[in-house]
Design an enzyme around this catalytic site. Structure first.
Site, PDB file in Angstrom:
ATOM      1  N   CYS A 165      13.025 -33.429 -14.773  1.00  0.00           N
ATOM      2  CA  CYS A 165      14.311 -32.858 -14.352  1.00  0.00           C
ATOM      3  C   CYS A 165      14.162 -31.476 -13.716  1.00  0.00           C
ATOM      4  CB  CYS A 165      15.264 -32.735 -15.538  1.00  0.00           C
ATOM      5  SG  CYS A 165      15.605 -34.265 -16.419  1.00  0.00           S
ATOM      6  N   TYR A 217      16.670 -28.215   0.425  1.00  0.00           N
ATOM      7  CA  TYR A 217      16.621 -28.828  -0.897  1.00  0.00           C
ATOM      8  C   TYR A 217      16.462 -30.343  -0.775  1.00  0.00           C
ATOM      9  CZ  TYR A 217      18.276 -30.519  -5.443  1.00  0.00           C
ATOM     10  OH  TYR A 217      18.402 -31.175  -6.644  1.00  0.00           O
ATOM     11  N   ILE A 262      27.783 -36.550 -16.988  1.00  0.00           N
ATOM     12  CA  ILE A 262      26.461 -36.332 -17.582  1.00  0.00           C
ATOM     13  C   ILE A 262      26.119 -37.449 -18.564  1.00  0.00           C
ATOM     14  CG2 ILE A 262      27.390 -34.813 -19.385  1.00  0.00           C
ATOM     15  CD1 ILE A 262      23.986 -34.387 -17.658  1.00  0.00           C
TER      16      ILE A 262
END
Length: 317
Positions: free
Chosen positions: A70, A142, A208
């Site tokens: 992550c 990114y 999430i």
């Protein structure tokens, strides 16, 4: 029977920490939190130092069955680096490759990489949702770095036999969310009007809890090996719909003025906020049919429940 040990990098971050807590709750896997700095996970599970740069030695991986990666240099609205792409590549490409090569050498079975929907692109046209197997089209440093990291990981997987799983989430929200989602809740709580009552765009989000559920599913699911997955709540919303449903979750009225989109975009250009207007007015949809079919997976939490949990955390913080 001893639980399989799973290394989670970026375990102090929003996603990584949630993955560790889910594994601690389930007790199916034994998480090893790889962190940079202090963490509240100390004493709850094994904790090891980790940094994407080469300044810190990689943790021992000989007893690790899977890695959930992550950690990343994340996308920022106000970039300060003189050469952003080089910075992103150093951390997200070279750092990821360094970890993956050691994982393969150490006998790690599977490497789960948390990428980004930005690999697919920045926006979708009506009825043209991104799919997992679309040609990548990253548009910022990114997104480019995440795309290049995926390519490097696939090559390492082909060379070594280590299974690679790639997950590309869109905007992630939930208890403790920051950035624009936090700002949205703060503004709704002021009761002041917002000129966002006439937007008909469609955006995919992922709670999430839903993202973590998919990540944990991908640790061992046989059909996940060497696949790329998109993930969402399966319920796309316009910005106007999101604000209204978030206001309900917060127990606040939503004062949304029906300002035409063209007026919003023009005003944003004048004040140098075109990127903000793009996020508010543009569409970005993902198709999760491959994820559903290949893994027999569906988002376990619906949008309104996820928004309610997010709102409760915000109000009680």
């Amino acid at each position: 029977m001893t639980a399989s040990r799973v290394l989670v990098t970026g375990a102090t971050g929003f996603v990584g920490e949630a993955v560790v807590f889910r594994m601690l709750l389930d007790k199916v896997y034994a998480p090893v939190a790889a962190v940079r700095g202090e963490t509240r996970l100390s004493g709850l599970c094994d904790v090891v130092p980790f940094d994407l740069s080469e300044s810190v030695a990689l943790p021992e991986l000989a007893q690790i069955d899977a890695v959930i990666h992550c950690a990343a240099r994340v996308h920022v609205m106000n970039e300060s680096a003189a050469d952003p792409l080089t910075k992103f590549r150093q951390m997200n490409v070279q750092g990821t490759a360094r970890l993956a090569r050691k994982a393969a050498e150490s006998g790690v079975r599977r490497f789960v990489f948390i990428s980004s929907i930005k690999v697919n692109g920045e926006a979708t046209l009506p009825g043209m949702a991104f799919r997992a197997d679309d040609q990548p089209a990253p548009a910022d440093p990114y997104g480019v770095s995440k795309c290049e990291a995926e390519e490097v990981l696939r090559e390492i997987g082909r060379e070594t036999g280590m299974e690679i799983v790639i997950i590309r989430p869109p905007l992630v929200y939930g208890p403790g969310v920051k950035a624009n989602f936090l700002s949205m809740m703060s503004w709704l709580c002021t009761g002041l009007p917002l000129p966002l009552g006439a937007l008909k765009n469609q955006r995919s989000l992922v709670a999430i809890a839903n993202l973590v559920d998919l990540i944990v599913t991908c640790i061992a699911h046989p059909a996940a090996a060497n696949q790329t997955f998109l993930v969402s709540d399966g319920d796309d919303l316009s910005t106007t719909q999101l604000l209204r449903r978030m206001a309900v979750a917060l127990g606040k009225p939503a004062f949304l003025l029906p300002v035409p989109q063209v007026v919003l975009r023009s005003a944003a250009r004048v004040v140098g906020k075109s990127e903000v207007a793009h996020k508010l007015c543009g569409s970005l949809q993902v198709d999760i049919e491959k994820t559903r079919e290949l893994l027999q997976w569906s988002p376990p939490v619906n949008v309104d429940k996820a928004l309610k949990v997010t709102a409760a955390h915000y109000l009680n913080r």
